[in-house]
Design a protein around this motif. Sequence first.
Motif, PDB file in Angstrom:
ATOM      1  N   ASN A  94      -4.588   4.551   0.017  1.00  0.00           N
ATOM      2  CA  ASN A  94      -4.705   3.404  -1.063  1.00  0.00           C
ATOM      3  C   ASN A  94      -5.310   2.466  -0.405  1.00  0.00           C
ATOM      4  O   ASN A  94      -6.213   1.851  -1.026  1.00  0.00           O
ATOM      5  CB  ASN A  94      -3.288   2.728  -1.186  1.00  0.00           C
ATOM      6  N   HIS A  95      -5.394   2.106   1.046  1.00  0.00           N
ATOM      7  CA  HIS A  95      -6.257   1.322   1.964  1.00  0.00           C
ATOM      8  C   HIS A  95      -7.793   1.794   1.971  1.00  0.00           C
ATOM      9  O   HIS A  95      -8.566   0.897   1.796  1.00  0.00           O
ATOM     10  CB  HIS A  95      -5.750   1.115   3.252  1.00  0.00           C
TER      11      HIS A  95
ATOM     12  N   THR B  34       2.345   1.831  -3.430  1.00  0.00           N
ATOM     13  CA  THR B  34       1.366   1.803  -4.723  1.00  0.00           C
ATOM     14  C   THR B  34       1.240   3.348  -4.957  1.00  0.00           C
ATOM     15  O   THR B  34       1.074   4.158  -4.141  1.00  0.00           O
ATOM     16  CB  THR B  34       0.204   1.298  -4.377  1.00  0.00           C
ATOM     17  N   LYS B  35       1.287   3.859  -6.236  1.00  0.00           N
ATOM     18  CA  LYS B  35       1.173   5.178  -6.793  1.00  0.00           C
ATOM     19  C   LYS B  35      -0.161   5.410  -6.691  1.00  0.00           C
ATOM     20  O   LYS B  35      -1.119   4.741  -7.140  1.00  0.00           O
ATOM     21  CB  LYS B  35       1.603   5.345  -7.903  1.00  0.00           C
ATOM     22  N   ILE B  36      -0.525   6.837  -6.132  1.00  0.00           N
ATOM     23  CA  ILE B  36      -1.968   7.152  -5.902  1.00  0.00           C
ATOM     24  C   ILE B  36      -2.324   7.757  -7.236  1.00  0.00           C
ATOM     25  O   ILE B  36      -1.648   8.515  -7.773  1.00  0.00           O
ATOM     26  CB  ILE B  36      -1.985   8.183  -4.784  1.00  0.00           C
ATOM     27  N   ASP B  37      -3.681   7.396  -7.857  1.00  0.00           N
ATOM     28  CA  ASP B  37      -4.093   8.030  -9.116  1.00  0.00           C
ATOM     29  C   ASP B  37      -4.207   9.383  -8.936  1.00  0.00           C
ATOM     30  O   ASP B  37      -4.353  10.174  -9.993  1.00  0.00           O
ATOM     31  CB  ASP B  37      -5.343   7.210  -9.327  1.00  0.00           C
TER      32      ASP B  37
ATOM     33  N   PRO C 254      -9.737   4.667   0.056  1.00  0.00           N
ATOM     34  CA  PRO C 254      -9.628   5.634  -0.704  1.00  0.00           C
ATOM     35  C   PRO C 254     -10.961   6.770  -0.658  1.00  0.00           C
ATOM     36  O   PRO C 254     -10.727   7.915  -0.925  1.00  0.00           O
ATOM     37  CB  PRO C 254      -9.972   5.038  -2.265  1.00  0.00           C
TER      38      PRO C 254
ATOM     39  N   LEU D 252       0.817  -0.938  -0.154  1.00  0.00           N
ATOM     40  CA  LEU D 252       0.162  -0.019   0.119  1.00  0.00           C
ATOM     41  C   LEU D 252       0.904   1.300   0.026  1.00  0.00           C
ATOM     42  O   LEU D 252       0.648   2.079  -0.675  1.00  0.00           O
ATOM     43  CB  LEU D 252      -0.897  -0.171   1.278  1.00  0.00           C
TER      44      LEU D 252
ATOM     45  N   THR E  56      -2.093  13.323  -3.771  1.00  0.00           N
ATOM     46  CA  THR E  56      -0.513  13.096  -3.786  1.00  0.00           C
ATOM     47  C   THR E  56       0.113  14.353  -3.035  1.00  0.00           C
ATOM     48  O   THR E  56       0.970  14.402  -2.279  1.00  0.00           O
ATOM     49  CB  THR E  56       0.066  12.522  -4.969  1.00  0.00           C
TER      50      THR E  56
ATOM     51  N   THR F 149       0.239   7.593   2.229  1.00  0.00           N
ATOM     52  CA  THR F 149       0.029   6.835   0.955  1.00  0.00           C
ATOM     53  C   THR F 149      -0.707   5.302   1.367  1.00  0.00           C
ATOM     54  O   THR F 149      -1.535   5.388   0.688  1.00  0.00           O
ATOM     55  CB  THR F 149       1.388   7.060   0.320  1.00  0.00           C
ATOM     56  N   ALA F 150       0.000   4.803   2.022  1.00  0.00           N
ATOM     57  CA  ALA F 150      -0.770   3.561   2.576  1.00  0.00           C
ATOM     58  C   ALA F 150      -2.082   3.581   2.835  1.00  0.00           C
ATOM     59  O   ALA F 150      -3.137   3.087   2.474  1.00  0.00           O
ATOM     60  CB  ALA F 150       0.107   2.825   3.526  1.00  0.00           C
TER      61      ALA F 150
END
Length: 112
Positions: free
Chosen positions: A106-107, A64-67, A109, A61, A72, A102-103
């Motif tokens: 991603n976990h 993983t790049k955030i969309d 959204p 997580l 970001t 960030t994790a």
Amino acid sequence: MEEQKTKEWKLLLGSSVDRDKRRSLRSIRKLAESGIPEKIRPEVYGWLLEPERRLGNYAKLASTKIDSEEITYTISADAVRALPENAHSGLQSSDTLKRILTAYANHCPEVG
């Protein structure tokens, strides 16, 4: 005000997110939007990520790049604001905080 926020976070930290995930996510979002008191930030960040650490998903997580470029950017700005050079927050650097945020983004959204 800061003391009340600390009490609210401590109450949430002692609850079970799994019991009523939807309500808990709303509570987390509301509290996070009002701010996390500096003295309990490491505890809160650790609590938010603990289930993922147990499952071994934290590294995935966090890397993983955030969309969303907006999320970001917000994470980068918040990490710098939250951890000025002389702060003793328990985290080693703003990079550590960026990985944690960030994790979590991603976990979860919907919390962003």
